[in-house]
Design an enzyme around this catalytic site. Structure first.
Site, mmCIF file in Angstrom:
data_model
loop_
_atom_site.group_PDB
_atom_site.id
_atom_site.type_symbol
_atom_site.label_atom_id
_atom_site.label_comp_id
_atom_site.label_asym_id
_atom_site.label_seq_id
_atom_site.Cartn_x
_atom_site.Cartn_y
_atom_site.Cartn_z
ATOM 1 C CB SER A 171 17.685 -56.541 -24.675
ATOM 2 O OG SER A 171 18.707 -57.318 -25.240
ATOM 3 C CG PHE A 225 16.997 -65.977 -28.270
ATOM 4 C CD1 PHE A 225 15.985 -66.799 -28.774
ATOM 5 C CD2 PHE A 225 16.725 -64.636 -28.094
ATOM 6 C CE1 PHE A 225 14.736 -66.271 -29.093
ATOM 7 C CE2 PHE A 225 15.480 -64.106 -28.417
ATOM 8 C CZ PHE A 225 14.479 -64.925 -28.919
ATOM 9 C CD GLU A 227 21.763 -66.350 -30.263
ATOM 10 O OE1 GLU A 227 21.802 -67.092 -31.268
ATOM 11 O OE2 GLU A 227 21.345 -65.184 -30.324
#
Lengths: 313, 285
Positions: free
Chosen positions: A35, A81, A56
Site C-alpha cells: 500500500s 494508523f 505502529e
C-alpha cells in the site's frame, strides 16, 4: 480529460532515487509494503527496508532510533494508523526529541471510502500541525510529491507528508519549484481567494473557471505546507481579495482552514468559508461519492465562493 | 565467571551511595522527583556508566559510542546525577533540577542534556527507539551497542512487546534490555496491578536470551554484562531484581515512595543512613 495520477507512484520513485545516492535513506513500514508501494525499494535496498509488522508504535519509535543513529527514515504507512495509533511516539520520540524522521501518511483523507471512518484520516493535519517542531506538507500532484520528498529529506527535522492515492491531475507546470513554507499562486484574481491543499487544488482551479462565468476573478493558492503556514500569502490574499475560502479533504476543525483562520484573525480579518468534512463521521460511500456528499467539488467550492463574494457586497 | 575486582566493586558501591545521597538532596531541594525508582536503578546505572558503556563525556555525540536509553524517564534524577558524576554535566548543575529554564527537566531531553539519547517520560517508548538504534548499527556493521533500561510496571505497555518481536526478528544481539524488576509501580505491586510473571519465560518466548541477576550486586551485574552477547543472533534481556527505595530502610519496597518527597525529618534520617554506608566519601572515579 486530463490524465490522472496516484501520487504514491511519484513518492516511491522519488524515495528510490534519493536512496540510490544517499545511503542514510531508509523506509520503515507496518506491513504496508504494497500500500506504500515500497516493494521495489525493498528489492533494491533490502537492508534499508524495515518492516516491523502491524505495530505502529514501534514503527515510529524505531524510526526515531534510526534517525538518532544517523539514518533518514521515511515511515510509510496508512495515514489513519500512522498518526492515530502512534501519535504519542510522533510527539515524544520524533517531534520533541527532534529526531530526523519523515512520516509519510499514505492514502489520507477519505481515500479509503467505503472502508469507513476507522480508515478515514481526516484528523491527521490537526493532530500533526498542533505538535511543536513539526513540518506538515500536503503535495497536490506527482510533480510536487517528487519535490516534497526531496525537500523533506534535505530538511533537518521531523516532517509529516500526506501522500494521496486519490487520482489527481497535474496542477503544476514543469517549472514549479516546491519550497517548504511557501504557497504557490496558481491563478491570480482580485475578488476572492481559494486556498486549497492536496486533492482539492485541482478542484479549486476548476471552481475558479466556473466563477469566471459569474464575473468573479478568484485567486487560487496551493497551500502545500500547512505548517509553517505561508502567512504572507494569506495576509496578501486577505488584503487584496477581501475574502477567503479554504478547502481540504479533512475535518473543518484544526486543519488548513483552521490554520488560515488563525492567521486571518490575527493579521487582517476578512470573511471566510471553511470547506471540509463538517465534524462528523462520514456515512458509507466511495471516496469520490463522499467528496461530492460533502461539497468538496468544483461546484461546491464555486457555490461557497459565490455566496461569500455576494455577502461581501 | 570473570575474576571480580573486589576493589573496583567497592569503589562502585561507594560511588552509588554518593549518587543516591546527591539525588536525594536534589529531590528534596526541588520538592519533586521519583526517589523510589531512582534508588531502585542507581546500581544498574553506576555499573553501566562506570564499567560497561563505551562512552566519552567529552565526545557525547561520538557516532561510535554505546547508546544508553532510560525508558523509565521518570527516573531522570538518577540519570542526571549519574551523568554528572561521570562528567557529562557539571555537578553544580544538579542544583538547577526542575527549576525554571533548567536543562534538567523532570524527564530527560536529549536536545538539552549531553548523554541523553532520546526523550522519555511516557512509558513504553524506550525499547522501540533502542531497537531502531540497534538496527542502524546492524545496517552499518558497527560495533557499538545499545542498552535500554525499563521499569517493570512499564512492561504493561504493549509497545514494548511490539518492539520485543522486532528485536528478535532482526536478530539484534547488539541490543540489551535491562528490566528494573522491583515489583512495584506507582499505585501498588505489579503483580496485584497486572501480572507480569512469569517474566523471563515471556521474554524467552519472544526470542530473547534472558539472564536474571540481583540488580544491587555489582559483582553479579558486572559478570552478566561481561557475558554479552549471551547468544549470537538473539537480543539480550537482563531481569535485574531490585528493591524500590534501596539504600534507605523506610523507603525500601514501599509503594508510597514512588514519587513522594521526604519531609525534613525523613530527609535527615535518610542522609544519616546513606552516610553510614559511606555516602559522603564517594567521588567520581
Amino acid at each position: 480529460m486530463a490524465q490522472l495520477y496516484d501520487c504514491r507512484d511519484a513518492f516511491a520513485a522519488a524515495l528510490e532515487e534519493i536512496a540510490t545516492n544517499d545511503l542514510r535513506i531508509c523506509a520503515v513500514v507496518n506491513d504496508s509494503v504494497g500500500s506504500s508501494k515500497v516493494a521495489n525499494f525493498g528489492k533494491r535496498f533490502p537492508d534499508r527496508l524495515i518492516n516491523v509488522g502491524i505495530a505502529e508504535q514501534t514503527m515510529v519509535g524505531l524510526a526515531a532510533g534510526l534517525a538518532n543513529s544517523g539514518k533518514i527514515p521515511f515511515v510509510c504507512a496508512a495515514s489513519p494508523f500512522l498518526t492515530g495509533r502512534a501519535l504519542e511516539q510522533i510527539k515524544a520520540d520524533v517531534a520533541y526529541a527532534d529526531a530526523n524522521v519523515k512520516l509519510a501518511g499514505m492514502s489520507p483523507g477519505l481515500a479509503y471510502g467505503e472502508l469507513g471512518p476507522t480508515h478515514h484520516s481526516i484528523e491527521d493535519l490537526a493532530w500533526t500541525r498542533s505538535i511543536a517542531n513539526m513540518t506538515v506538507i500536503v503535495p497536490a500532484d506527482p510533480l510536487e510529491t517528487d519535490q516534497a520528498i526531496r525537500a523533506a529529506a534535505e530538511h533537518h527535522g521531523p516532517v509529516f507528508l500526506r501522500i494521496g492515492r486519490m487520482p489527481v491531475p497535474m496542477v503544476h507546470d514543469d517549472d514549479h519549484r516546491f519550497e517548504i513554507g511557501k504557497a504557490a499562486c496558481l491563478r491570480d484574481g482580485r475578488d476572492i481567494t481559494l486556498i486549497a491543499a492536496g486533492t482539492m487544488v485541482s478542484r479549486a482551479l476548476q471552481a475558479a473557471d466556473l466563477l469566471v462565468a459569474e464575473g468573479v476573478q478568484a485567486r487560487v493558492l496551493n497551500m502545500a505546507t500547512i505548517r509553517p503556514l505561508d502567512t504572507d500569502a494569506v495576509l496578501a490574499a486577505a488584503v487584496e481579495t477581501g475574502g477567503i475560502v479554504t478547502v481540504e479533504e479533512h475535518t473543518i476543525y484544526g486543519g488548513l482552514g483552521g490554520a488560515v483562520a488563525e492567521a486571518v484573525v490575527v493579521k487582517h480579518l476578512v470573511p471566510m468559508r471553511i470547506l471540509g468534512v463538517p465534524g462528523i463521521f462520514a456515512p458509507t460511500g466511495s471516496a469520490e461519492w463522499l467528496l461530492e456528499h460533502f461539497g468538496l467539488t468544483a461546484q461546491g467550492i464555486r457555490d461557497a465562493a459565490l455566496e461569500l463574494v455576494q455577502a461581501k457586497v | 565467571m570473570r575474576l571480580v575486582d573486589t576493589q573496583h566493586v567497592e569503589r562502585l558501591r561507594t560511588l552509588a551511595t554518593a549518587i543516591r545521597r546527591r539525588d536525594l538532596q536534589m529531590v528534596y531541594d526541588a520538592k519533586l522527583g521519583h526517589i523510589g525508582g531512582d534508588f531502585s536503578d542507581i546500581d544498574i546505572l553506576v555499573a553501566l556508566y562506570f564499567s560497561v558503556l563505551r562512552v566519552d563525556p567529552n565526545k557525547p555525540n561520538n557516532p561510535d559510542r554505546d547508546r544508553f536509553i532510560l525508558s523509565k524517564g521518570h527516573s531522570a534524577g538518577a540519570l542526571y546525577t549519574t551523568l554528572a558524576y561521570r562528567g557529562f554535566i557539571p555537578l553544580d548543575e544538579l542544583n538547577t533540577f526542575a527549576q525554571p529554564l533548567s536543562r534538567l527537566n523532570g524527564h530527560p531531553d536529549r536536545k538539552k542534556v549531553p548523554g541523553v539519547e532520546t526523550n522519555t517520560g511516557p512509558l513504553g517508548h524506550g525499547l522501540p527507539v533502542a531497537v531502531g538504534c540497534a538496527v542502524a548499527a546492524k545496517i552499518d556493521g558497527a560495533a557499538w551497542r545499545t542498552f535500554v533500561l525499563t521499569g517493570d510496571g512499564e512492561l504493561q505497555e504493549g509497545s514494548n512487546w511490539e518492539a520485543a518481536l522486532s528485536a528478535a526478528h532482526y536478530k539484534l544481539d547488539n541490543l540489551t534490555v535491562i528490566i528494573d524488576r522491583n515489583g512495584l509501580q506507582q499505585g501498588d505491586f505489579t503483580e496485584r496491578t497486572m501480572h507480569l510473571d512469569p517474566l523471563a519465560e515471556k521474554w524467552r518466548a519472544f526470542g530473547w536470551s534472558v539472564r536474571e541477576v540481583n540488580g544491587h550486586d555489582y559483582a553479579a551485574l558486572l559478570d552478566v554484562f561481561d557475558q554479552l552477547p549471551f547468544e549470537w543472533g538473539r537480543p539480550n534481556c537482563i531481569i535485574a531484581h531490585t528493591h524500590k527505595g534501596q539504600g534507605v530502610s523506610f523507603m525500601r519496597d514501599r509503594p508510597a515512595w514512588h514519587h513522594r518527597v521526604p519531609n525534613a525529618e525523613e530527609y535527615a534520617q535518610a542522609l544519616q543512613e546513606l552516610d553510614a554506608q559511606g555516602g559522603e566519601h564517594g567521588s567520581a572515579l
